[in-house]
Design an enzyme around this catalytic site. Structure first.
Site, PDB file in Angstrom:
ATOM      1  N   ASP A   1       9.431   2.728  -0.750  1.00 32.88           N
ATOM      2  CA  ASP A   1       8.436   3.399   0.086  1.00 32.88           C
ATOM      3  C   ASP A   1       8.733   3.002   1.542  1.00 32.88           C
ATOM      4  O   ASP A   1       8.332   1.925   1.984  1.00 32.88           O
ATOM      5  CB  ASP A   1       7.024   2.988  -0.343  1.00 32.88           C
ATOM      6  CG  ASP A   1       5.969   3.645   0.523  1.00 32.88           C
ATOM      7  OD1 ASP A   1       4.764   3.490   0.219  1.00 32.88           O
ATOM      8  OD2 ASP A   1       6.340   4.312   1.526  1.00 32.88           O
TER       9      ASP A   1
ATOM     10  N   LYS B   1       5.160   9.030   8.743  1.00 36.49           N
ATOM     11  CA  LYS B   1       4.972   8.557  10.127  1.00 36.49           C
ATOM     12  C   LYS B   1       6.037   9.089  11.091  1.00 36.49           C
ATOM     13  O   LYS B   1       5.984  10.242  11.507  1.00 36.49           O
ATOM     14  CB  LYS B   1       4.900   7.033  10.118  1.00 36.49           C
ATOM     15  CG  LYS B   1       3.696   6.558   9.255  1.00 36.49           C
ATOM     16  CD  LYS B   1       3.460   5.095   9.335  1.00 36.49           C
ATOM     17  CE  LYS B   1       2.575   4.627   8.212  1.00 36.49           C
ATOM     18  NZ  LYS B   1       1.135   4.782   8.479  1.00 36.49           N
TER      19      LYS B   1
ATOM     20  N   TYR C   1       0.864  -1.183   0.000  1.00 40.66           N
ATOM     21  CA  TYR C   1       0.000   0.000   0.000  1.00 40.66           C
ATOM     22  C   TYR C   1       0.898   1.230   0.000  1.00 40.66           C
ATOM     23  O   TYR C   1       1.849   1.307   0.793  1.00 40.66           O
ATOM     24  CB  TYR C   1      -0.899  -0.009   1.238  1.00 40.66           C
ATOM     25  CG  TYR C   1      -1.787   1.205   1.387  1.00 40.66           C
ATOM     26  CD1 TYR C   1      -1.519   2.165   2.368  1.00 40.66           C
ATOM     27  CD2 TYR C   1      -2.881   1.399   0.561  1.00 40.66           C
ATOM     28  CE1 TYR C   1      -2.337   3.277   2.516  1.00 40.66           C
ATOM     29  CE2 TYR C   1      -3.713   2.507   0.710  1.00 40.66           C
ATOM     30  CZ  TYR C   1      -3.426   3.447   1.686  1.00 40.66           C
ATOM     31  OH  TYR C   1      -4.230   4.551   1.842  1.00 40.66           O
TER      32      TYR C   1
HETATM   33  P1  KE4 Z   1      -0.627   8.356   4.554  1.00 30.47           P
HETATM   34  O1  KE4 Z   1      -1.154   9.081   3.336  1.00 30.47           O
HETATM   35  O2  KE4 Z   1      -1.701   7.519   5.239  1.00 30.47           O
HETATM   36  O3  KE4 Z   1       0.122   9.280   5.518  1.00 30.47           O
HETATM   37  O4  KE4 Z   1       0.499   7.334   4.059  1.00 30.47           O
HETATM   38  C1  KE4 Z   1       0.192   6.404   3.048  1.00 30.47           C
HETATM   39  C2  KE4 Z   1       1.171   5.244   3.135  1.00 30.47           C
HETATM   40  C3  KE4 Z   1       2.182   5.155   2.204  1.00 30.47           C
HETATM   41  N1  KE4 Z   1       3.083   4.148   2.240  1.00 30.47           N
HETATM   42  C4  KE4 Z   1       3.023   3.203   3.215  1.00 30.47           C
HETATM   43  C5  KE4 Z   1       4.042   2.102   3.224  1.00 30.47           C
HETATM   44  C6  KE4 Z   1       2.004   3.251   4.200  1.00 30.47           C
HETATM   45  O5  KE4 Z   1       1.948   2.292   5.152  1.00 30.47           O
HETATM   46  C7  KE4 Z   1       1.059   4.283   4.162  1.00 30.47           C
HETATM   47  C8  KE4 Z   1      -0.072   4.393   5.173  1.00 30.47           C
HETATM   48  N2  KE4 Z   1      -0.183   3.329   6.104  1.00 30.47           N
HETATM   49  C9  KE4 Z   1      -1.522   3.044   6.612  1.00 30.47           C
HETATM   50  C10 KE4 Z   1      -1.416   1.900   7.620  1.00 30.47           C
HETATM   51  N3  KE4 Z   1      -0.885   0.717   7.085  1.00 30.47           N
HETATM   52  C11 KE4 Z   1      -2.177   4.251   7.181  1.00 30.47           C
HETATM   53  C12 KE4 Z   1      -3.338   3.949   8.082  1.00 30.47           C
HETATM   54  C13 KE4 Z   1      -4.644   4.428   7.487  1.00 30.47           C
HETATM   55  O6  KE4 Z   1      -4.818   4.348   6.246  1.00 30.47           O
HETATM   56  O7  KE4 Z   1      -5.473   4.908   8.296  1.00 30.47           O
END
Ligand code: KE4
Length: 422
Positions: free
Chosen positions: A239, A267, A144
């Protein structure tokens, strides 16, 4: 355990917010539980609006490796915000954090801050397409990379639970520019490059995927991706939104010794504030506006408060022995946990201080394997742990995280709860 106030809070939220939540996975639908509303967090502990306290293994999806509300980070935030929350004009904290990122991620010769991981990956992909003048992006099933249209193809995390391979609203034409292959399948990647190598702008990968649950790269897979992208003039994008500053102070790329062309961070880098980053080779980053033709922008990018929270966090993480200490605690915990887990027909996948308990006795080395785990049984485990005051990441296809705030006693209780789970 009382949840009256959370139930009322959710009813009220449903009146104004779609699904009552601002990110789908918080609705706890895949684990059959009522969403919690949190009043405060400190160290490894969450307190909800009913006064229930939970030991937190989700840590805002991996952000709080130091634990929630770390006193020194809070002090830096208070100082920064007393000078104003945002200027929309350059400020010194932006350069300070960029210098720290460059110091710990030497592959990130130049960096650009944004406000979310989605923005970071979306921008890095646009940059790769601008640099190579090619369109195809190759990703991996179950990884993701945020919710930008062209990356919601066979994605993991919250999308994994949806019935369709990609989200509604994503035109086929967009999805057609994205190839998604099984993670760890070098032959499938080699075939894609044989067939479409001259159209592939970049391979984007979570070097240690955490959005299908934690899945480990097979020994030569990442070096293979490094070789085949270089061979075909495509860029390699790591990523590291989750693994950056999680697996080591230099992320997965330092730990595993593979240097990507571009990296995304999120994060931990923002210390809990909406901040993320992308960066890499200077010759690639030179194409970004205002120097070059690839446009990218953001009102709150490089926000001075977020930059200060991130910088203080990285300063603490870079202290000698921090990761060694966390790793020792994690090794002790996981050695005992994996023994108890296998006795229950449960598979532990972990790297560093992130882990997933897959409710299957089979090895999990791909998204297809992860989806074969018993999600119902994971749901009842989640609810059982919640009833015993432990909050796990609310999905079988997510990672859990340790922090320096988790005590040995707490980890011992986690193991004994698993022992007694049926
Ligand atoms: P954000 O746009 O949510 O800040 O980041 C996207 C993203 C990009 N790349 C990786 C490897 C990620 O894990 C994420 C976001 N992670 C999820 C949890 N696995 C966010 C939690 C959610 O969607 O509420």
């Amino acid at each position: 355990m009382r949840h009256t106030n959370s139930v009322q809070a959710y009813e009220e939220a449903l009146r104004y917010i779609s699904g009552g939540v601002n990110s789908p996975v918080r609705a706890l639908r895949s684990v059959g539980a009522q969403p919690l509303f949190i009043r405060k967090a400190k160290g490894d502990t969450l307190t909800d609006v009913d006064g229930n306290r939970f030991t937190d293994f989700c840590l805002s999806w991996g952000v709080f490796i130091l634990g929630h509300a770390h006193p020194s980070v809070n002090k830096a935030i208070r100082k920064a915000v007393s000078n104003g929350a945002s200027y929309g004009i350059p400020s010194l904290p932006e350069t300070a954090l960029a210098r720290l990122v460059n110091q710990h991620f030497p592959s990130m010769e130049k960096v650009r801050f944004v406000s979310s991981g989605t923005e970071a990956v979306m921008s890095a992909v646009r940059l790769a397409r601008g640099f190579t003048r090619r369109s195809i992006i190759l990703k991996f099933d179950g990884c993701y990379h945020g919710h930008a249209d062209h990356l919601l193809v066979s994605a993991g995390s919250g999308v994994a639970g949806l019935s369709r391979a990609s989200s509604a609203g994503v035109p086929e034409a967009f999805a057609a520019c994205t190839l998604s292959l099984p993670f760890n399948d070098a032959e499938a990647v080699a075939r894609a490059f044989r067939e479409r190598g001259e159209d592939i702008a970049a391979v984007v990968v979570e070097p240690v995927p955490a959005n299908m649950g934690v899945v480990l790269p097979e020994n030569d897979f990442l070096p293979f991706l490094r070789r085949i992208t270089a061979q075909h003039g495509a860029l390699l994008i790591f990523d590291e939104v989750i693994t950056g500053f999680r697996l080591s102070i230099g992320g997965a790329q330092q730990l595993l010794g593979v240097r990507p062309d571009l990296t995304t961070l999120g994060k931990i880098v923002g210390g809990g504030f909406p901040a993320a980053a992308f960066g890499g080779r200077s010759d690639v980053m030179a194409l970004l506006a205002p120097d070059g033709p690839v446009y990218q922008a953001g009102t709150l990018s490089g926000n001075p408060v977020a930059m200060s929270a991130g910088a203080k966090t990285l300063q603490i993480l870079s202290q000698k022995g921090y990761y060694a200490g966390l790793e020792e605690k994690a090794d002790r915990f996981f050695a005992e946990l994996s023994e108890v887990a296998s006795g229950k027909g449960v598979r532990l996948n972990r790297m560093g201080s992130m882990f997933t308990l897959f409710f299957t006795s089979h090895p999990v080395r791909s998204f297809a394997d992860a989806k074969r785990a018993d999600q119902q049984r994971f749901g009842s485990f989640f609810r059982y742990m919640l009833a015993n005051n432990f909050y796990l990441s609310p999905s079988q296809l997510e990672a859990n995280f340790l922090s320096s705030a988790h005590s040995e006693r707490t980890l011992g209780r986690f193991i004994s709860l698993l022992k007694h789970f049926s």
